[in-house]
Design a protein around this motif. Structure first.
Motif, PDB file in Angstrom:
ATOM      1  N   VAL A 223       0.842  -1.204   0.000  1.00  0.00           N
ATOM      2  CA  VAL A 223       0.000   0.000   0.000  1.00  0.00           C
ATOM      3  C   VAL A 223       0.877   1.253   0.000  1.00  0.00           C
ATOM      4  O   VAL A 223       0.618   2.212  -0.733  1.00  0.00           O
ATOM      5  N   VAL A 224       1.941   1.222   0.804  1.00  0.00           N
ATOM      6  CA  VAL A 224       2.856   2.366   0.862  1.00  0.00           C
ATOM      7  C   VAL A 224       3.507   2.575  -0.516  1.00  0.00           C
ATOM      8  O   VAL A 224       3.553   3.701  -1.025  1.00  0.00           O
ATOM      9  N   ILE A 225       3.945   1.487  -1.138  1.00  0.00           N
ATOM     10  CA  ILE A 225       4.570   1.599  -2.470  1.00  0.00           C
ATOM     11  C   ILE A 225       3.546   2.093  -3.490  1.00  0.00           C
ATOM     12  O   ILE A 225       3.812   3.000  -4.288  1.00  0.00           O
ATOM     13  N   GLY A 226       2.335   1.517  -3.446  1.00  0.00           N
ATOM     14  CA  GLY A 226       1.271   1.947  -4.355  1.00  0.00           C
ATOM     15  C   GLY A 226       0.969   3.427  -4.193  1.00  0.00           C
ATOM     16  O   GLY A 226       0.743   4.142  -5.168  1.00  0.00           O
ATOM     17  N   GLY A 227       0.966   3.896  -2.950  1.00  0.00           N
ATOM     18  CA  GLY A 227       0.742   5.311  -2.673  1.00  0.00           C
ATOM     19  C   GLY A 227       1.855   6.173  -3.235  1.00  0.00           C
ATOM     20  O   GLY A 227       1.618   7.252  -3.771  1.00  0.00           O
ATOM     21  N   PHE A 228       3.080   5.649  -3.149  1.00  0.00           N
ATOM     22  CA  PHE A 228       4.233   6.375  -3.697  1.00  0.00           C
ATOM     23  C   PHE A 228       4.113   6.503  -5.217  1.00  0.00           C
ATOM     24  O   PHE A 228       4.293   7.576  -5.787  1.00  0.00           O
ATOM     25  N   VAL A 229       3.759   5.389  -5.869  1.00  0.00           N
ATOM     26  CA  VAL A 229       3.646   5.402  -7.330  1.00  0.00           C
ATOM     27  C   VAL A 229       2.493   6.320  -7.771  1.00  0.00           C
ATOM     28  O   VAL A 229       2.644   7.141  -8.680  1.00  0.00           O
ATOM     29  N   ALA A 230       1.353   6.214  -7.086  1.00  0.00           N
ATOM     30  CA  ALA A 230       0.172   6.980  -7.511  1.00  0.00           C
ATOM     31  C   ALA A 230       0.237   8.433  -7.070  1.00  0.00           C
ATOM     32  O   ALA A 230      -0.270   9.313  -7.767  1.00  0.00           O
ATOM     33  N   GLY A 231       0.842   8.690  -5.907  1.00  0.00           N
ATOM     34  CA  GLY A 231       0.784  10.038  -5.344  1.00  0.00           C
ATOM     35  C   GLY A 231       2.063  10.826  -5.515  1.00  0.00           C
ATOM     36  O   GLY A 231       2.092  12.030  -5.257  1.00  0.00           O
ATOM     37  N   TYR A 232       3.141  10.150  -5.949  1.00  0.00           N
ATOM     38  CA  TYR A 232       4.403  10.872  -6.127  1.00  0.00           C
ATOM     39  C   TYR A 232       4.867  10.796  -7.573  1.00  0.00           C
ATOM     40  O   TYR A 232       4.999  11.805  -8.245  1.00  0.00           O
ATOM     41  N   ILE A 233       5.056   9.559  -8.082  1.00  0.00           N
ATOM     42  CA  ILE A 233       5.543   9.416  -9.460  1.00  0.00           C
ATOM     43  C   ILE A 233       4.490   9.895 -10.455  1.00  0.00           C
ATOM     44  O   ILE A 233       4.768  10.687 -11.350  1.00  0.00           O
TER      45      ILE A 233
ATOM     46  N   MET B  39      -4.070   6.500   4.818  1.00  0.00           N
ATOM     47  CA  MET B  39      -2.991   7.029   5.641  1.00  0.00           C
ATOM     48  C   MET B  39      -1.647   6.422   5.232  1.00  0.00           C
ATOM     49  O   MET B  39      -0.660   7.121   5.029  1.00  0.00           O
ATOM     50  N   PHE B  40      -1.634   5.087   5.088  1.00  0.00           N
ATOM     51  CA  PHE B  40      -0.407   4.410   4.665  1.00  0.00           C
ATOM     52  C   PHE B  40      -0.042   4.815   3.239  1.00  0.00           C
ATOM     53  O   PHE B  40       1.130   5.050   2.923  1.00  0.00           O
ATOM     54  N   ALA B  41      -1.057   4.929   2.363  1.00  0.00           N
ATOM     55  CA  ALA B  41      -0.788   5.265   0.966  1.00  0.00           C
ATOM     56  C   ALA B  41      -0.206   6.670   0.851  1.00  0.00           C
ATOM     57  O   ALA B  41       0.785   6.890   0.143  1.00  0.00           O
ATOM     58  N   LEU B  42      -0.807   7.630   1.566  1.00  0.00           N
ATOM     59  CA  LEU B  42      -0.302   8.997   1.482  1.00  0.00           C
ATOM     60  C   LEU B  42       1.058   9.134   2.146  1.00  0.00           C
ATOM     61  O   LEU B  42       1.899   9.910   1.700  1.00  0.00           O
ATOM     62  N   ALA B  43       1.284   8.362   3.210  1.00  0.00           N
ATOM     63  CA  ALA B  43       2.602   8.363   3.837  1.00  0.00           C
ATOM     64  C   ALA B  43       3.638   7.941   2.796  1.00  0.00           C
ATOM     65  O   ALA B  43       4.724   8.506   2.716  1.00  0.00           O
ATOM     66  N   GLY B  44       3.273   6.978   1.958  1.00  0.00           N
ATOM     67  CA  GLY B  44       4.173   6.517   0.900  1.00  0.00           C
ATOM     68  C   GLY B  44       4.430   7.582  -0.152  1.00  0.00           C
ATOM     69  O   GLY B  44       5.501   7.610  -0.760  1.00  0.00           O
ATOM     70  N   SER B  45       3.439   8.461  -0.362  1.00  0.00           N
ATOM     71  CA  SER B  45       3.635   9.507  -1.368  1.00  0.00           C
ATOM     72  C   SER B  45       4.482  10.649  -0.811  1.00  0.00           C
ATOM     73  O   SER B  45       4.731  11.634  -1.497  1.00  0.00           O
ATOM     74  N   GLY B  46       4.912  10.519   0.431  1.00  0.00           N
ATOM     75  CA  GLY B  46       5.827  11.489   1.012  1.00  0.00           C
ATOM     76  C   GLY B  46       5.140  12.650   1.707  1.00  0.00           C
ATOM     77  O   GLY B  46       5.787  13.643   2.028  1.00  0.00           O
ATOM     78  N   SER B  47       3.831  12.525   1.972  1.00  0.00           N
ATOM     79  CA  SER B  47       3.114  13.602   2.656  1.00  0.00           C
ATOM     80  C   SER B  47       3.443  13.580   4.151  1.00  0.00           C
ATOM     81  O   SER B  47       3.007  12.692   4.884  1.00  0.00           O
TER      82      SER B  47
ATOM     83  N   GLY C  32      -4.678  20.387  -4.512  1.00  0.00           N
ATOM     84  CA  GLY C  32      -4.247  18.981  -4.537  1.00  0.00           C
ATOM     85  C   GLY C  32      -5.285  18.115  -3.854  1.00  0.00           C
ATOM     86  O   GLY C  32      -6.472  18.435  -3.863  1.00  0.00           O
ATOM     87  N   LEU C  33      -4.841  17.021  -3.228  1.00  0.00           N
ATOM     88  CA  LEU C  33      -5.769  16.115  -2.556  1.00  0.00           C
ATOM     89  C   LEU C  33      -6.227  16.666  -1.209  1.00  0.00           C
ATOM     90  O   LEU C  33      -7.337  16.414  -0.769  1.00  0.00           O
ATOM     91  N   ASN C  34      -5.324  17.394  -0.552  1.00  0.00           N
ATOM     92  CA  ASN C  34      -5.627  17.825   0.804  1.00  0.00           C
ATOM     93  C   ASN C  34      -5.345  19.311   1.002  1.00  0.00           C
ATOM     94  O   ASN C  34      -4.463  19.866   0.349  1.00  0.00           O
ATOM     95  N   PRO C  35      -6.085  19.961   1.890  1.00  0.00           N
ATOM     96  CA  PRO C  35      -5.954  21.410   2.061  1.00  0.00           C
ATOM     97  C   PRO C  35      -4.681  21.803   2.808  1.00  0.00           C
ATOM     98  O   PRO C  35      -4.351  21.192   3.835  1.00  0.00           O
ATOM     99  N   ALA C  36      -3.996  22.810   2.285  1.00  0.00           N
ATOM    100  CA  ALA C  36      -2.793  23.315   2.954  1.00  0.00           C
ATOM    101  C   ALA C  36      -3.169  23.886   4.324  1.00  0.00           C
ATOM    102  O   ALA C  36      -2.343  23.913   5.234  1.00  0.00           O
ATOM    103  N   GLU C  37      -4.433  24.315   4.476  1.00  0.00           N
ATOM    104  CA  GLU C  37      -4.859  24.902   5.749  1.00  0.00           C
ATOM    105  C   GLU C  37      -4.776  23.888   6.891  1.00  0.00           C
ATOM    106  O   GLU C  37      -4.638  24.273   8.041  1.00  0.00           O
TER     107      GLU C  37
END
Lengths: 187, 147
Positions: free
Chosen positions: A76-86, B105-113, A113-118
């Motif tokens: 899940v962490v890797i998937g989040g990295f690929v989807a939310g970073y790469i 939470m785990f997914a966004l943690a992975g995206s570096g948030s 983006g996905l979440n508010p800076a506030e």
């Protein structure tokens, strides 16, 4: 090539994402007769990291039997990295007009983006809200033996009444938060 | 090690989907709790429907062997009653506040948030607090779930 990248960056409609998430339930059963859920990993991570001088019995078990779950979490962490970073979506979330109007009325900036800076930034208040919110999530999911994936999806799909009670609790808590606490905090 | 690869792949697909579906968005969660869009309900309902149909189709596989060799059974939640709605309510308050349930939470943690990592740190402390409370306060009961 550009269209492929754009496709990977763009958000998915509910009728694509929902069934993929739902398929986790039968696939995890087929692979190893496992119950789909993610929040049990919070427990395992505590079991792994609990310092020796602190002895909370609840976390003294052999977490290695749950390796599959920790590997799933790592995925899940890797998937989040690929989807939310790469392949991060360069555009803001596609909210409904009603939601956009509500956020504007509350004085939040137009979403970028996905979440508010506030909220997703490091002021003293934000740090407290994010941490305390996290504590409630951790405590609550463990007390209820599951979160959205374990109860709302796995539990309801396997006709477990306990999960229905949990989902009613989860939704009531969320409504309470969204209607009273979040506006009161000024987000 | 090889037997763990399917779990890794499924986790990657799940995490990728959580971000791409925008379930990992505080805005989306507020929008859902204010009933301003069908999007999040669509995700949940179609996920539940897919899982339910799959489970019904799989009934005949019960007792057979899984890929890993375990006997296939339909998952069951541990014994309990009040802990389900009460724990759910506590979790729901946090979910409505932070806009992230554990998966996102785990997914966004992975995206570096970093803010998500902070919320995850909170969740780990909350989990530990639960373990402590369970030991000290007798009425907090729940059969140990280690699997």
């Amino acid at each position: 090539m550009n269209t492929l990248i754009e496709l990977l960056q763009s958000p998915w409609p509910w009728y694509a994402s929902g069934p993929i998430i739902g398929l986790m339930v039968p696939l995890l059963i087929l692979v190893g007769s496992r119950s789909f859920g993610i929040s049990q990993n919070l427990e395992h991570l505590c079991a792994i990291t609990q310092p020796r001088p602190i002895q909370v019995k609840f976390f003294k078990y052999d977490w290695r039997i749950a390796t599959w779950s920790l590997v799933f979490m790592g995925g899940v962490v890797i998937g989040g990295f690929v989807a939310g970073y790469i392949f991060a979506n360069p555009d803001a979330v596609q909210l409904s007009d009603a939601a956009l109007a509500m956020f504007t009325e509350r004085g939040l900036a137009t979403p970028t983006g996905l979440n508010p800076a506030e909220l997703f930034s490091f002021s003293v208040e934000n740090v407290l809200v994010l941490f305390i919110g996290g504590v409630l999530i951790g405590f609550g999911t463990r007390y209820a033996s599951g979160c959205t994936s374990g109860h709302a999806i796995t539990g309801l799909a396997t006709f477990q009444v306990k999960s229905l009670y949990a989902v009613i609790g989860i939704f009531s808590g969320g409504l309470f938060s969204a209607y009273f606490i979040v506006p009161w905090l000024g987000y | 090690m090889k037997r763990l690869i399917p779990y890794l792949i499924l986790g990657i697909i799940f995490g990728f989907t959580l971000v791409k579906s925008e379930a990992a968005s505080w805005y989306r969660i507020q929008e859902m709790f204010h009933f301003q869009s069908f999007h999040m309900f669509g995700i949940l309902f179609s996920a539940i429907a897919t899982a339910t149909v799959s489970i019904l189709l799989m009934k005949r596989l019960v007792g057979k062997r899984s890929l890993e060799g375990h006997v296939i059974s339909i998952p069951k939640k541990p014994e309990g009653l009040l802990n389900y709605p009460v724990g759910g309510f506590i979790f729901g308050i946090g979910w409505g506040l932070v806009g992230l349930c554990p998966g996102p939470m785990f997914a966004l943690a992975g995206s570096g948030s970093l803010p998500s990592i902070l919320a995850l740190t909170g969740a780990l402390h909350g989990t530990w607090l639960y373990g402590l409370a369970k030991q000290k306060i007798p009425f907090i009961k729940r059969s140990v779930c280690t699997a």
